[in-house]
Design an enzyme around this catalytic site. Structure first.
Site, mmCIF file in Angstrom:
data_model
loop_
_atom_site.group_PDB
_atom_site.id
_atom_site.type_symbol
_atom_site.label_atom_id
_atom_site.label_comp_id
_atom_site.label_asym_id
_atom_site.label_seq_id
_atom_site.Cartn_x
_atom_site.Cartn_y
_atom_site.Cartn_z
ATOM 1 N N LYS A 17 -9.708 7.913 2.599
ATOM 2 C CA LYS A 17 -10.166 6.531 2.381
ATOM 3 C C LYS A 17 -11.586 6.341 2.906
ATOM 4 O O LYS A 17 -12.239 5.360 2.554
ATOM 5 C CB LYS A 17 -9.216 5.538 3.062
ATOM 6 C CG LYS A 17 -7.838 5.437 2.410
ATOM 7 C CD LYS A 17 -6.981 4.368 3.078
ATOM 8 C CE LYS A 17 -5.615 4.232 2.411
ATOM 9 N NZ LYS A 17 -4.718 5.351 2.728
ATOM 10 N N THR A 29 -8.821 0.601 10.114
ATOM 11 C CA THR A 29 -8.555 -0.635 10.864
ATOM 12 C C THR A 29 -8.359 -0.277 12.332
ATOM 13 O O THR A 29 -7.836 0.788 12.658
ATOM 14 C CB THR A 29 -7.296 -1.352 10.341
ATOM 15 O OG1 THR A 29 -6.195 -0.456 10.352
ATOM 16 C CG2 THR A 29 -7.524 -1.864 8.933
ATOM 17 N N PRO A 30 -8.778 -1.168 13.240
ATOM 18 C CA PRO A 30 -8.702 -0.845 14.677
ATOM 19 C C PRO A 30 -7.297 -0.480 15.139
ATOM 20 O O PRO A 30 -7.110 0.508 15.860
ATOM 21 C CB PRO A 30 -9.201 -2.129 15.341
ATOM 22 C CG PRO A 30 -10.163 -2.707 14.330
ATOM 23 C CD PRO A 30 -9.524 -2.418 12.993
ATOM 24 N N ALA A 31 -6.283 -1.239 14.743
ATOM 25 C CA ALA A 31 -4.933 -0.972 15.240
ATOM 26 C C ALA A 31 -4.259 0.182 14.505
ATOM 27 O O ALA A 31 -3.653 1.066 15.135
ATOM 28 C CB ALA A 31 -4.079 -2.234 15.108
ATOM 29 N N THR A 67 2.041 -8.106 8.637
ATOM 30 C CA THR A 67 0.823 -7.338 8.350
ATOM 31 C C THR A 67 0.503 -6.261 9.392
ATOM 32 O O THR A 67 -0.176 -5.284 9.076
ATOM 33 C CB THR A 67 -0.409 -8.262 8.241
ATOM 34 O OG1 THR A 67 -0.547 -9.005 9.464
ATOM 35 C CG2 THR A 67 -0.253 -9.235 7.071
ATOM 36 N N GLU A 109 -1.178 5.387 14.022
ATOM 37 C CA GLU A 109 -0.838 6.554 13.203
ATOM 38 C C GLU A 109 -1.178 7.847 13.943
ATOM 39 O O GLU A 109 -0.410 8.810 13.895
ATOM 40 C CB GLU A 109 -1.569 6.510 11.857
ATOM 41 C CG GLU A 109 -1.157 7.663 10.943
ATOM 42 C CD GLU A 109 -1.791 7.605 9.549
ATOM 43 O OE1 GLU A 109 -2.682 6.768 9.332
ATOM 44 O OE2 GLU A 109 -1.369 8.416 8.696
ATOM 45 N N CYS A 138 0.809 -1.217 0.000
ATOM 46 C CA CYS A 138 0.000 0.000 0.000
ATOM 47 C C CYS A 138 0.848 1.276 0.000
ATOM 48 O O CYS A 138 0.302 2.378 0.033
ATOM 49 C CB CYS A 138 -0.953 -0.013 1.187
ATOM 50 S SG CYS A 138 -2.024 -1.469 1.172
ATOM 51 N N PHE A 165 1.819 -3.548 4.058
ATOM 52 C CA PHE A 165 2.195 -4.857 4.575
ATOM 53 C C PHE A 165 3.700 -5.053 4.386
ATOM 54 O O PHE A 165 4.277 -4.646 3.379
ATOM 55 C CB PHE A 165 1.448 -5.967 3.827
ATOM 56 C CG PHE A 165 0.027 -6.186 4.288
ATOM 57 C CD1 PHE A 165 -0.551 -5.406 5.271
ATOM 58 C CD2 PHE A 165 -0.743 -7.212 3.721
ATOM 59 C CE1 PHE A 165 -1.865 -5.619 5.697
ATOM 60 C CE2 PHE A 165 -2.051 -7.442 4.135
ATOM 61 C CZ PHE A 165 -2.613 -6.646 5.112
ATOM 62 N N HIS A 224 -9.914 1.965 0.109
ATOM 63 C CA HIS A 224 -8.457 1.807 0.121
ATOM 64 C C HIS A 224 -8.009 1.278 -1.247
ATOM 65 O O HIS A 224 -8.252 0.118 -1.587
ATOM 66 C CB HIS A 224 -8.063 0.841 1.239
ATOM 67 C CG HIS A 224 -6.597 0.769 1.497
ATOM 68 N ND1 HIS A 224 -5.647 1.376 0.702
ATOM 69 C CD2 HIS A 224 -5.897 0.162 2.497
ATOM 70 C CE1 HIS A 224 -4.447 1.147 1.187
ATOM 71 N NE2 HIS A 224 -4.565 0.411 2.279
ATOM 72 N N HIS A 284 -2.724 7.855 6.347
ATOM 73 C CA HIS A 284 -2.959 6.534 5.750
ATOM 74 C C HIS A 284 -4.359 6.082 6.150
ATOM 75 O O HIS A 284 -5.101 5.586 5.322
ATOM 76 C CB HIS A 284 -1.882 5.560 6.201
ATOM 77 C CG HIS A 284 -1.954 4.229 5.515
ATOM 78 N ND1 HIS A 284 -1.864 4.110 4.145
ATOM 79 C CD2 HIS A 284 -2.132 2.966 5.991
ATOM 80 C CE1 HIS A 284 -1.977 2.827 3.805
ATOM 81 N NE2 HIS A 284 -2.143 2.121 4.907
#
Length: 411
Positions: free
Chosen positions: A334, A309-311, A272, A316, A165, A398, A339, A305
């Site tokens: 996004k 996503t939860p994490a 990941t 960030e 990405c 990733f 994405h 970015h």
């Protein structure tokens, strides 16, 4: 590198879930429109995620003829269309001398998955003799660069960086270095993706990366919201033309913005997941600031970015908060485009450029209840007028690969 060559942007092109060109895409982005739709291009009834942000109502006839289109995976077609738009806007033309100084670097995170899936099905259901001789050149990642160099007689560097990405960002940033080192005067750069196939959706879904909010796709991408449950897959391409200031001024090109900073880093942590302390993104953004020779306080806008996503969003946010003042304005586009994987960095670079031109920050939509662990001004739900001199774009992929670009209003 002292007395660096100044690098400027002279052309933009994109094909996105929000429009077939950057002007339409930008207008829909500023109005807070989502490109998410139920999947109709294959039977998604038996998989967990049944929606994505596809490219629809797409007229390619102005950019590529029907015969050539049939020979190429959709990601190559998207990339060619975006590149042709950018080249036309920049009015970049190769003559016998300059052709050797103009290059192309357009990548893709996944590549020709549509062609690969369809061709494998043909072998299994019929015969290997049914496979077209154009299968390989119609599938491999560097063929946007190859096709564009052939069409426009650009005989400088031609390749494709593949870094998940962060692909679009790395293709832009490394091309900037080529120009600064004197290996090229101009580069056509960016990323393209069309991975919303059944295998692509299932692959990311089984990695627990995708939203499963099937009852409401329009609000599924929720960066920085406490109820976010993963990203929404998007298709499209974005390409820009960059060149040395001297070359652009010599040929009388209209200059849209200046590319002043590029930073990279690696998490060296997990295949990941992002590093828990955000150390990789922090170094990446700091490297871009050092390259641009500016302070964090001079950045007016960050295009995060921000995948939903939860994490990732928490890490960030904390990384940004460790460098920039609390007043920094941050948004994740996004939330509207989905994405675009290998094209995300380049389309978000275009949004940063347009933010400096128009002095408007695109919103993060679908923020209903901001996560208290994401302590940033995420420009929730509505675009904001603001003077933008410097804009920074983040991309993380990733493998723990990171990239940041800084664009400056051209004066």
């Amino acid at each position: 590198m002292s007395n660096k060559v100044r690098v400027v942007v002279t052309g933009l092109g994109c094909v996105s879930p929000l429009g077939q060109d950057y002007d339409t895409t930008w207008k829909n982005l500023i109005s807070g429109k989502s490109g998410a739709k139920p999947i109709t291009h294959f039977d998604a009834s038996d998989i967990a995620t049944k929606f994505c942000c596809p490219v629809v109502d797409y007229d390619i006839s102005s950019f590529i003829d029907a015969k050539e289109a049939r020979r190429n995976d959709p990601f190559i077609i998207h990339g060619i269309c975006a590149a042709v738009q950018a080249i036309h806007e920049s009015q970049l033309v190769a003559d016998e001398i300059s052709c050797h100084r103009i290059g192309v670097s357009i990548g893709s995170g996944i590549g020709g998955i549509n062609f690969i899936e369809a061709s494998h099905s043909l072998i299994e259901s019929k015969s290997y003799r049914k496979i077209t001789p154009f299968f390989i050149p119609g599938s491999i990642t560097n063929m946007i660069s190859g096709n564009i160099s052939i069409r426009f007689n650009f005989k400088g560097p031609s390749f494709s960086i593949v870094s998940a990405c962060t692909t679009g960002t790395h293709n832009i940033g490394n091309a900037m270095r080529l120009i600064q080192c004197g290996d090229a005067d101009a580069m056509v750069v960016g990323g393209s993706e069309c991975a919303s196939t059944k295998l692509g959706i299932v692959g990311f879904g089984n990695a627990r990366a995708l939203s499963t909010r099937n009852d409401d796709p329009l609000t599924a991408s929720r960066p920085f919201d406490v109820d976010r449950d993963g990203f929404v897959m998007g298709d499209g391409a974005a390409v820009i033309v960059i060149e040395s200031l001297e070359f652009a001024q010599r040929r009388g090109a209209k200059i849209l913005a200046e590319l002043v900073g590029y930073g990279t880093s690696s998490d060296a942590y997990h295949i990941t997941s992002p590093s828990e302390n955000g150390e990789g993104p922090i170094r990446c953004m700091k490297n871009a600031l050092i390259d641009a020779k500016i302070t964090p306080e001079e950045i007016n806008y960050i295009n995060a970015h921000g995948t939903s996503t939860p994490a990732g969003d928490v890490i960030e946010s904390k990384a940004i908060g460790s460098i920039f003042p609390s007043s920094i304005q941050v948004s994740s586009t996004k939330s509207m485009t989905g994405h675009l994987l290998g094209a995300s960095g380049s389309i978000e670079a275009i949004f940063c450029i347009l933010a400096t031109i128009n002095n408007i920050i695109p919103p993060t939509i679908n923020v209903f209840n901001q996560d208290p662990d994401c302590k940033i001004d995420c420009v929730p739900n509505k675009a904001r007028a603001s003077e933008i001199s410097y804009a920074l774009s983040n991309s993380f992929g990733f493998g723990g690969t990171n990239g940041s670009l800084i664009f400056k209003k051209f004066t």
